[in-house]
Design a protein around this motif. Sequence first.
Motif, PDB file in Angstrom:
ATOM      1  N   SER A   1       0.849  -1.189   0.000  1.00  0.00           N
ATOM      2  CA  SER A   1       0.000   0.000   0.000  1.00  0.00           C
ATOM      3  C   SER A   1       0.885   1.239   0.000  1.00  0.00           C
ATOM      4  CB  SER A   1      -0.902   0.015   1.237  1.00  0.00           C
ATOM      5  OG  SER A   1      -1.902  -0.962   1.152  1.00  0.00           O
ATOM      6  N   GLY A   2       0.457   2.269  -0.724  1.00  0.00           N
ATOM      7  CA  GLY A   2       1.273   3.468  -0.762  1.00  0.00           C
ATOM      8  C   GLY A   2       0.589   4.628  -1.448  1.00  0.00           C
ATOM      9  N   TYR A   3       1.410   5.558  -1.910  1.00  0.00           N
ATOM     10  CA  TYR A   3       0.917   6.799  -2.494  1.00  0.00           C
ATOM     11  C   TYR A   3       1.602   7.027  -3.837  1.00  0.00           C
ATOM     12  CZ  TYR A   3      -0.004   7.159   2.501  1.00  0.00           C
ATOM     13  OH  TYR A   3      -0.402   6.869   3.797  1.00  0.00           O
TER      14      TYR A   3
ATOM     15  N   THR B   1       5.248  14.920   0.207  1.00  0.00           N
ATOM     16  CA  THR B   1       3.868  14.884   0.713  1.00  0.00           C
ATOM     17  C   THR B   1       3.314  13.471   0.804  1.00  0.00           C
ATOM     18  OG1 THR B   1       2.978  15.215  -1.527  1.00  0.00           O
ATOM     19  CG2 THR B   1       3.369  17.184  -0.177  1.00  0.00           C
ATOM     20  N   ALA B   2       4.179  12.480   0.611  1.00  0.00           N
ATOM     21  CA  ALA B   2       3.724  11.080   0.607  1.00  0.00           C
ATOM     22  C   ALA B   2       3.590  10.545   2.026  1.00  0.00           C
ATOM     23  CB  ALA B   2       4.680  10.223  -0.211  1.00  0.00           C
ATOM     24  N   HIS B   3       2.702  11.157   2.771  1.00  0.00           N
ATOM     25  CA  HIS B   3       2.408  10.747   4.142  1.00  0.00           C
ATOM     26  C   HIS B   3       0.897  10.812   4.334  1.00  0.00           C
ATOM     27  CE1 HIS B   3       6.699  11.273   4.894  1.00  0.00           C
ATOM     28  NE2 HIS B   3       6.590  12.454   4.306  1.00  0.00           N
ATOM     29  N   TYR B   4       0.368   9.904   5.128  1.00  0.00           N
ATOM     30  CA  TYR B   4      -1.082   9.787   5.244  1.00  0.00           C
ATOM     31  C   TYR B   4      -1.745  11.105   5.629  1.00  0.00           C
ATOM     32  CZ  TYR B   4      -5.681   8.103   6.581  1.00  0.00           C
ATOM     33  OH  TYR B   4      -7.031   7.920   6.667  1.00  0.00           O
TER      34      TYR B   4
ATOM     35  N   ILE C   1      -1.649   0.881  -4.796  1.00  0.00           N
ATOM     36  CA  ILE C   1      -0.926  -0.342  -4.449  1.00  0.00           C
ATOM     37  C   ILE C   1       0.101  -0.639  -5.528  1.00  0.00           C
ATOM     38  CG2 ILE C   1      -2.702  -1.421  -3.017  1.00  0.00           C
ATOM     39  CD1 ILE C   1      -3.482  -3.108  -5.509  1.00  0.00           C
ATOM     40  N   ARG C   2       1.231  -1.139  -5.085  1.00  0.00           N
ATOM     41  CA  ARG C   2       2.255  -1.628  -6.005  1.00  0.00           C
ATOM     42  C   ARG C   2       2.253  -3.149  -5.939  1.00  0.00           C
ATOM     43  NH1 ARG C   2       7.999   0.280  -4.450  1.00  0.00           N
ATOM     44  NH2 ARG C   2       7.649  -1.261  -2.803  1.00  0.00           N
ATOM     45  N   ILE C   3       1.966  -3.769  -7.068  1.00  0.00           N
ATOM     46  CA  ILE C   3       1.872  -5.223  -7.160  1.00  0.00           C
ATOM     47  C   ILE C   3       3.130  -5.753  -7.838  1.00  0.00           C
ATOM     48  CG2 ILE C   3       0.554  -7.168  -8.093  1.00  0.00           C
ATOM     49  CD1 ILE C   3      -1.831  -5.156  -8.300  1.00  0.00           C
TER      50      ILE C   3
ATOM     51  N   PRO D   1       5.796   3.873  -0.394  1.00  0.00           N
ATOM     52  CA  PRO D   1       5.072   2.979   0.519  1.00  0.00           C
ATOM     53  C   PRO D   1       4.419   3.744   1.662  1.00  0.00           C
ATOM     54  CG  PRO D   1       7.208   2.059  -0.049  1.00  0.00           C
ATOM     55  CD  PRO D   1       7.201   3.462  -0.577  1.00  0.00           C
ATOM     56  N   ALA D   2       3.237   3.295   2.030  1.00  0.00           N
ATOM     57  CA  ALA D   2       2.519   3.894   3.150  1.00  0.00           C
ATOM     58  C   ALA D   2       3.110   3.437   4.475  1.00  0.00           C
ATOM     59  CB  ALA D   2       1.039   3.517   3.076  1.00  0.00           C
ATOM     60  N   GLU D   3       2.662   4.063   5.528  1.00  0.00           N
ATOM     61  CA  GLU D   3       3.109   3.737   6.871  1.00  0.00           C
ATOM     62  C   GLU D   3       2.823   2.270   7.177  1.00  0.00           C
ATOM     63  OE1 GLU D   3       2.150   8.033   6.408  1.00  0.00           O
ATOM     64  OE2 GLU D   3       1.170   6.162   5.878  1.00  0.00           O
TER      65      GLU D   3
END
Length: 224
Positions: free
Chosen positions: A66-68, A75-78, A92-94, A175-177
């Motif tokens: 999961s990510g941005y 700014t890639a923070h929730y 999502i990165r698959i 990637p997300a937190e």
Amino acid sequence: MLAIAVGVIAGQRLANSSESVTKIPAPLQDEKVATSHSETAVFAGGCFWGTQGVFEHVRGVTQVTSGYTGGAASTAHYDNVEDGDTGHAESIRITYDPTQITYGRLLQVFFSVAHNPTELNHQGPDRGTQYRSAVFPVNPEQRTLARAYIAQLDTAHVFSAPVVTTVEDFKGFYPAESYHQNFLALHPDNPYIAINDLPKVSNLKQIFPDLYRNDPVLLKTTAS
């Protein structure tokens, strides 16, 4: 998304639990015969908890993060992304083995059970450009295939409304937190997950039994 996760807000529309799922045809065009065993696809289709959870159950997928995507690294923070003005989409990165599953079949799952491609900037109870429906091709072949498949679905009038999924330039994936990763698998009793996302996994099993695997491939994370 997090506010909804702690309880169901009375009177708010919660999608996917009651919405019908459209079984769509496979793409007429697909990627060439693979010579490698690892490729990447990046999709955005609403809250990444659900899209990650679906693709973790797809055979041939080796990792889902999961990510941005769509905005700047800064700014890639929730907390930033949820303001809706960063350009990012929850995505999502698959990572997948193209000898086992093709990019086209991933698109087929994405457009049918992972989200509703006729909704642009919202999915279920979530609203905003960060929840938009988008494909981020990582190479020219993916861009061609995504555009061709959207045109195929629209020409066949597969859905009751046009596909609004955008095909956007890939500018990087962040990637997300860690607390967002594997959220569906780790919190199946969460009200948001139970209502919005577990039905998607059930639909995957029902509609694509040849692609479904019972044990999800989980992302290895470190505590944040």
